[in-house]
Design a protein around this motif. Structure first.
Motif, PDB file in Angstrom:
ATOM      1  N   ILE A 160       0.796  -0.925  -0.103  1.00  0.00           N
ATOM      2  CA  ILE A 160      -0.467   0.030   0.087  1.00  0.00           C
ATOM      3  C   ILE A 160       0.943   1.255  -0.587  1.00  0.00           C
ATOM      4  N   LEU A 161       1.831   1.357   0.539  1.00  0.00           N
ATOM      5  CA  LEU A 161       2.877   2.506   0.707  1.00  0.00           C
ATOM      6  C   LEU A 161       3.391   2.881  -0.623  1.00  0.00           C
ATOM      7  N   GLN A 165       3.262   5.720  -4.177  1.00  0.00           N
ATOM      8  CA  GLN A 165       5.108   6.150  -4.131  1.00  0.00           C
ATOM      9  C   GLN A 165       6.064   6.758  -2.662  1.00  0.00           C
ATOM     10  N   HIS A 166       5.343   5.679  -1.490  1.00  0.00           N
ATOM     11  CA  HIS A 166       6.671   6.208  -0.256  1.00  0.00           C
ATOM     12  C   HIS A 166       6.904   4.507   0.235  1.00  0.00           C
ATOM     13  N   PHE A 167       8.458   4.910  -0.255  1.00  0.00           N
ATOM     14  CA  PHE A 167       9.313   3.645  -0.172  1.00  0.00           C
ATOM     15  C   PHE A 167      10.070   3.572   1.223  1.00  0.00           C
ATOM     16  N   ALA A 168      10.397   4.799   1.884  1.00  0.00           N
ATOM     17  CA  ALA A 168      11.565   4.505   2.084  1.00  0.00           C
ATOM     18  C   ALA A 168      11.159   3.908   4.070  1.00  0.00           C
ATOM     19  N   ALA A 169      10.072   3.252   4.795  1.00  0.00           N
ATOM     20  CA  ALA A 169       9.764   2.691   5.548  1.00  0.00           C
ATOM     21  C   ALA A 169       9.911   1.390   5.627  1.00  0.00           C
ATOM     22  N   PRO A 170       9.538   0.683   3.999  1.00  0.00           N
ATOM     23  CA  PRO A 170       8.946  -0.201   3.955  1.00  0.00           C
ATOM     24  C   PRO A 170      10.533  -1.062   3.747  1.00  0.00           C
ATOM     25  N   GLY A 214       2.617   3.980  11.881  1.00  0.00           N
ATOM     26  CA  GLY A 214       2.722   5.336  11.353  1.00  0.00           C
ATOM     27  C   GLY A 214       2.530   5.641   9.726  1.00  0.00           C
ATOM     28  N   PRO A 215       3.362   5.473   9.143  1.00  0.00           N
ATOM     29  CA  PRO A 215       3.269   5.669   7.861  1.00  0.00           C
ATOM     30  C   PRO A 215       1.835   5.172   6.680  1.00  0.00           C
ATOM     31  N   LYS A 217      -0.971   4.822   9.060  1.00  0.00           N
ATOM     32  CA  LYS A 217      -2.103   6.226   8.954  1.00  0.00           C
ATOM     33  C   LYS A 217      -1.908   7.152   8.868  1.00  0.00           C
ATOM     34  N   ARG A 218      -1.558   8.346   8.627  1.00  0.00           N
ATOM     35  CA  ARG A 218      -0.965   9.079   7.542  1.00  0.00           C
ATOM     36  C   ARG A 218      -1.293   9.377   6.422  1.00  0.00           C
ATOM     37  N   ARG A 219      -1.423   7.883   5.951  1.00  0.00           N
ATOM     38  CA  ARG A 219      -2.445   7.721   4.262  1.00  0.00           C
ATOM     39  C   ARG A 219      -3.827   7.614   4.216  1.00  0.00           C
ATOM     40  N   LEU A 220      -3.801   6.853   5.677  1.00  0.00           N
ATOM     41  CA  LEU A 220      -5.044   6.326   5.187  1.00  0.00           C
ATOM     42  C   LEU A 220      -6.011   6.352   6.470  1.00  0.00           C
ATOM     43  N   LEU A 221      -7.000   6.741   6.112  1.00  0.00           N
ATOM     44  CA  LEU A 221      -7.748   7.019   7.781  1.00  0.00           C
ATOM     45  C   LEU A 221      -8.433   5.955   8.822  1.00  0.00           C
ATOM     46  N   HIS A 222      -8.969   5.997   8.999  1.00  0.00           N
ATOM     47  CA  HIS A 222      -9.263   5.340   9.736  1.00  0.00           C
ATOM     48  C   HIS A 222      -9.389   3.558  10.036  1.00  0.00           C
ATOM     49  N   CYS A 223      -8.609   2.890   9.817  1.00  0.00           N
ATOM     50  CA  CYS A 223      -8.667   1.754   9.444  1.00  0.00           C
ATOM     51  C   CYS A 223      -9.476   0.341  10.239  1.00  0.00           C
ATOM     52  N   SER A 224     -10.011  -1.027  10.288  1.00  0.00           N
ATOM     53  CA  SER A 224     -11.000  -1.461  11.299  1.00  0.00           C
ATOM     54  C   SER A 224     -11.034  -2.938  11.228  1.00  0.00           C
ATOM     55  N   TRP A 225     -11.106  -3.776  11.693  1.00  0.00           N
ATOM     56  CA  TRP A 225     -11.154  -5.191  10.882  1.00  0.00           C
ATOM     57  C   TRP A 225     -12.709  -5.188  10.241  1.00  0.00           C
ATOM     58  N   SER A 226     -12.634  -5.194   9.298  1.00  0.00           N
ATOM     59  CA  SER A 226     -14.151  -5.692   8.340  1.00  0.00           C
ATOM     60  C   SER A 226     -13.662  -6.877   7.485  1.00  0.00           C
ATOM     61  N   LEU A 227     -14.085  -7.536   7.140  1.00  0.00           N
ATOM     62  CA  LEU A 227     -14.510  -8.880   5.981  1.00  0.00           C
ATOM     63  C   LEU A 227     -15.288  -8.540   4.852  1.00  0.00           C
TER      64      LEU A 227
END
Length: 534
Positions: A160-161, A165-170, A214-215, A217-227
């Motif tokens: 997802i990161l 186009q975010h590569f540093a943290a992964p 951390g990275p 959460k800054r790119r997504l809204l609030h995640c939840s356990w859903s299926l």
């Protein structure tokens, strides 16, 4: 992302990969220092191979490669609510799958291994991998297996990161894993023994999850356990994932079978093969995986935009870059394989006999640095244009070729035959992918590539010959080479000398890529000077 952005991303990923591999070298050196090629090391390396096979087959690069094209399209739309919902769904789905896999291992894994051993035949020979050693392997697997769940979460988060186009943290996750394993080995070795490595592996993967949260959460809204299993993107991911699974399973199965066959050729050969693999994989990760990771999202974007010109131009540039970097490193490992093993591993539990045995394995295994790095990059070129089946069929064919060659070469050559079989099969794999790529890129010049390869081989040979001559002269001065620091300084000097001779040979022989690189560096220096003046 333009070509400059791709190169910048590749630079970030490569830099972090280099740091990670330095930490990986430290970790490997410590394992060799404390355990050498002993029974605990053999059991741990076999357990690690089993877990890596299952991890990569379910939650490794296949999952990342399948998710990136789908999420790259969602990112282009810019609907964060849809992206967050899709991410939550994927985290929930794969966490459940991986928990079930872990439970299945605890229930059926030991019986399955014992069944394989029964088919393999009695293993009472003390000079091979005995049944008692296999029981230790299973116990170590029990400790490490919960890490598979964390790896699945890390794979999804990394994909997802990367789509953003975010590569540093992964790219930093591998280094973090090595740090935690080193810490656990240092803190718990005296009390837990070889199990300290297994504990470090589990804690390290959990730390990776925390790093990426951390990275994300800054790119997504609030995640939840859903299926929800009815989403269209799940079908798209599964469509991409199915052929990828077969390809990666084939590659990981080769590595696992190499260890399995090595276990029957003599005690310590699993360790020799693993130490050599760690050196090889370090360079492959820095070169092949880093370039392929940075290249894949942009190539997927070009293909979605039907921009065939930039797609082919970028692919060809990166294929040349991977050869330009990997071929000299391959040659260096082949020429300096014994000094590399002696310098990094020959301490305490790792004896001179262990150095000789591991050197022979590394010598014949070194060509896979070039072949496997090339495969990673060109395979992602195929994946970017949603051509999954042909690379997978080639990977399966390479698996069959590898197994046949092992069967033929293991008898007369032992562990060397196993390694040689892997190098030959990997080379055939890389060449076949290149030939298929030529069908898509009709403007690709084979003559230009052959000229590039011959010129590169020439300047690499000149650099290696000169550096080996100087190295042999210096090492003959025993007063300098007897101390550890003398060996380290001699080796560092050899690497620097080889690099300088390589660049000089390229400039003198008018190697085009070297001239372009030098021109690019000069232009950047001039530009920086102008900016400072302004």
């Amino acid at each position: 992302m333009k070509m400059g952005g791709v190169l910048k991303a590749a630079t970030v990923v490569t830099a972090l990969a280099i740091i990670s591999k330095i930490l990986g070298i430290i970790k490997t050196v410590l394992i060799a220092y404390y355990y050498g090629r002993t029974i605990p090391a053999e059991a741990f390396f076999m357990a690690f191979s089993i877990m890596e096979f299952i991890r990569h087959a379910i939650a490794g690069g296949t999952l990342v490669s399948a998710i990136i094209p789908v999420f790259s399209a969602l990112v282009l739309i810019g609907d964060r609510h849809k992206i967050t919902k899709a991410a939550s769904n994927l985290f929930t789905l794969f966490s459940l799958i991986l928990v079930i896999v872990v439970i299945c291992w605890y229930v059926f894994g030991p019986a399955l291994v014992n069944q394989v051993l029964d088919l393999w035949g009695p293993r009472a020979d003390p000079d091979t991998f005995s049944r008692e050693m296999w029981q230790l392997t299973i116990t170590i697997c029990h400790v490490m297996f919960p890490a598979i769940v964390f790896f699945g979460i890390v794979s999804i988060a990394s994909a997802i990161l990367n789509s953003f186009q975010h590569f540093a943290a992964p790219a930093a996750t591998a280094g973090l894993l090595n740090i935690v394993i080193i810490a656990c080995l240092y803190l718990f070795r005296s009390s837990l023994g070889i199990y300290s490595l297994a504990l470090g592996f589990v804690l390290g993967t959990f730390s990776q999850v925390l790093l990426l949260s951390g990275p994300l959460k800054r790119r997504l809204l609030h995640c939840s356990w859903s299926l929800s299993l009815k989403e269209d993107y799940l079908h798209d991911i599964w469509t991409l994932l199915k052929p990828l699974l077969w390809g990666l399973i084939a590659y990981r199965f080769i590595l696992l079978m190499n260890k399995f066959f090595a276990s029957s050729t003599g005690l310590g050969n699993v360790s020799s093969l693993t130490y050599s693999e760690m050196i090889i994989n370090g360079f492959v990760d820095v070169i092949g995986i880093s370039l392929a990771t940075a290249l894949y999202p942009t190539m997927s974007e070009y293909f979605s935009q039907k921009n065939a010109t930039d797609f082919c131009r970028t692919a060809d540039s990166f294929l040349r870059i991977v050869i330009l970097v990997a071929l000299p490193i391959t040659g260096f490992l082949m020429v300096f394989s014994y000094p590399v093993i002696e310098l990094f591993f020959q301490q305490k539990a790792f004896t001179q006999a262990d150095t000789l045995a591991t050197y022979q394995v590394l010598l014949y295994f070194a060509p896979t640095v070039l072949f496997q790095s090339f495969i990673y990059v060109i395979r992602n070129v195929f994946y970017a244009r949603h051509d999954m089946k042909r690379p997978v069929l080639i990977a399966i064919t390479a698996l069959v070729v590898n197994l046949v060659l092992i069967w033929v070469l293991r008898g007369p050559f032992g562990i060397i035959g196993i390694v040689l079989a892997s190098s030959i099969a990997t080379g055939m794999h890389a060449l076949t992918l290149l030939l298929l790529h030529l069908q898509y890129d009709r403007n690709f010049s084979v003559l230009s590539l052959l000229s590039f390869l011959l010129h590169l081989i020439l300047i690499t040979s000149l650099a290696l010959a000169g550096s080996w001559y100087v190295y042999a002269m210096v090492t003959s001065l025993e007063c300098i080479f007897t101390t550890l620091w003398g060996q380290v300084l001699c080796f560092i000097g050899t690497v620097i000398l080889c690099t300088v001779l390589f660049c000089l040979a390229g400039i003198v022989t008018q190697f085009r890529e070297m001239q372009l690189t030098w021109h690019f560096i000069r232009q950047r220096m001039i530009r920086k000077r102008e900016l400072r003046t302004e």
